[in-house]
Design a protein around this motif. Structure first.
Motif, PDB file in Angstrom:
ATOM      1  N   GLN A 224       6.710  -2.058   6.294  1.00 35.01           N
ATOM      2  CA  GLN A 224       6.967  -3.003   5.470  1.00 35.01           C
ATOM      3  C   GLN A 224       8.347  -4.214   5.958  1.00 35.01           C
ATOM      4  O   GLN A 224       8.082  -5.166   6.181  1.00 35.01           O
ATOM      5  CB  GLN A 224       7.448  -2.764   4.209  1.00 35.01           C
TER       6      GLN A 224
ATOM      7  N   TYR B  26       1.694  -6.653   2.035  1.00 37.82           N
ATOM      8  CA  TYR B  26       2.809  -6.867   2.596  1.00 37.82           C
ATOM      9  C   TYR B  26       2.880  -8.160   3.264  1.00 37.82           C
ATOM     10  O   TYR B  26       3.776  -8.673   3.543  1.00 37.82           O
ATOM     11  CB  TYR B  26       3.348  -5.789   3.780  1.00 37.82           C
TER      12      TYR B  26
ATOM     13  N   GLU C 282      -0.929  -1.480   1.283  1.00 32.19           N
ATOM     14  CA  GLU C 282      -0.078  -1.833   2.515  1.00 32.19           C
ATOM     15  C   GLU C 282      -0.317  -3.106   2.958  1.00 32.19           C
ATOM     16  O   GLU C 282       0.513  -3.766   3.437  1.00 32.19           O
ATOM     17  CB  GLU C 282       0.055  -0.650   3.503  1.00 32.19           C
TER      18      GLU C 282
END
Length: 229
Positions: free
Chosen positions: A130, A165, A162
């Motif tokens: 991230q 992000y 994810e």
């Protein structure tokens, strides 16, 4: 409208990849522009200029070393039919066991500049990835060229969430309209998702003909797509 056939591919340098076979795969897929990860140059395990060997006479290669390995360099590379302009390499300020980099260059498509990025994110934790995405996103946001493409092995192996992000306006080849592709073909008990390679583009570029060829030359599969301007 101009089109460009592109791909991203982790070639697993530690498994002694066959550069001629990779070049043939690029040629068979009629690729114009490719982001490649896990590339060696003059290491003891691969004692030759791997980017040059993969490029052959068909492609131009731009290599970005991330770390020294076995007497040589290990990193990522961009391959293109025509030379990329203004290629630069950037180390992330956040990294795990290995330093990581991203590349940036400009590719001309029928007189239209395309801003090209290539990267390989860290494998250790989602938090680390991230932070790296934030650095990369800042560079892309500051880029004055409106049309952008990002290639990479993003190692987003714990959850498909994810991918959030990234700016949700970016279009994804993997996880887009065609669904998800498990581009990592190995098996790792620590991984929760195998769709870790991707091509992302700005909203002013259309993605079509996304596919994963059946040829297995690495522990990853090549992910290819057509960009329409």
């Amino acid at each position: 409208m101009p089109t460009l056939r592109v791909a991203t591919y982790n070639i697993a340098a530690g498994q002694n990849p066959d550069p001629q076979a990779i070049n043939r795969l690029f040629t068979e897929e009629n690729l114009d522009l490719i982001g490649v990860q896990e590339v060696d140059r003059h290491t003891r395990r691969n004692p030759y200029d791997m980017p040059a060997a993969i490029a052959g006479t068909r492609y131009h290669a731009a290599f970005a070393p991330a770390i020294p390995v076995m007497g040589g360099d290990y990193g990522i590379a961009l391959f293109s039919r025509e030379p990329l302009l203004n290629v630069t390499n950037h180390h992330y300020t956040h990294f795990g066991e290995e330093k990581r980099v991203y590349q940036h260059g400009v590719y001309e498509v029928a007189g239209t500049p395309l801003s090209v990025y290539n990267t390989h994110l860290s494998f250790e934790t989602p938090v680390l990835r991230q932070l790296q995405v934030a650095e990369l996103a800042a560079a892309m946001h500051a880029d004055p060229i409106p049309r952008q493409v990002l290639f990479g092995d993003f190692n987003m192996d714990q959850s498909r969430q994810e991918w959030d992000y990234f700016d949700p306006a970016l279009r994804r080849a993997n996880g887009g309209a065609g669904g998800w592709f498990d581009t990592f073909n190995g098996r790792d008990a620590g991984m929760q998702s195998f769709a870790i390679d991707n091509i992302l583009v700005t909203p002013n570029i259309q993605l079509s003909q996304v596919r994963v060829p059946s040829r297995i030359l690495s522990d990853h599969q090549l992910l290819a797509a057509t960009l329409i301007f």
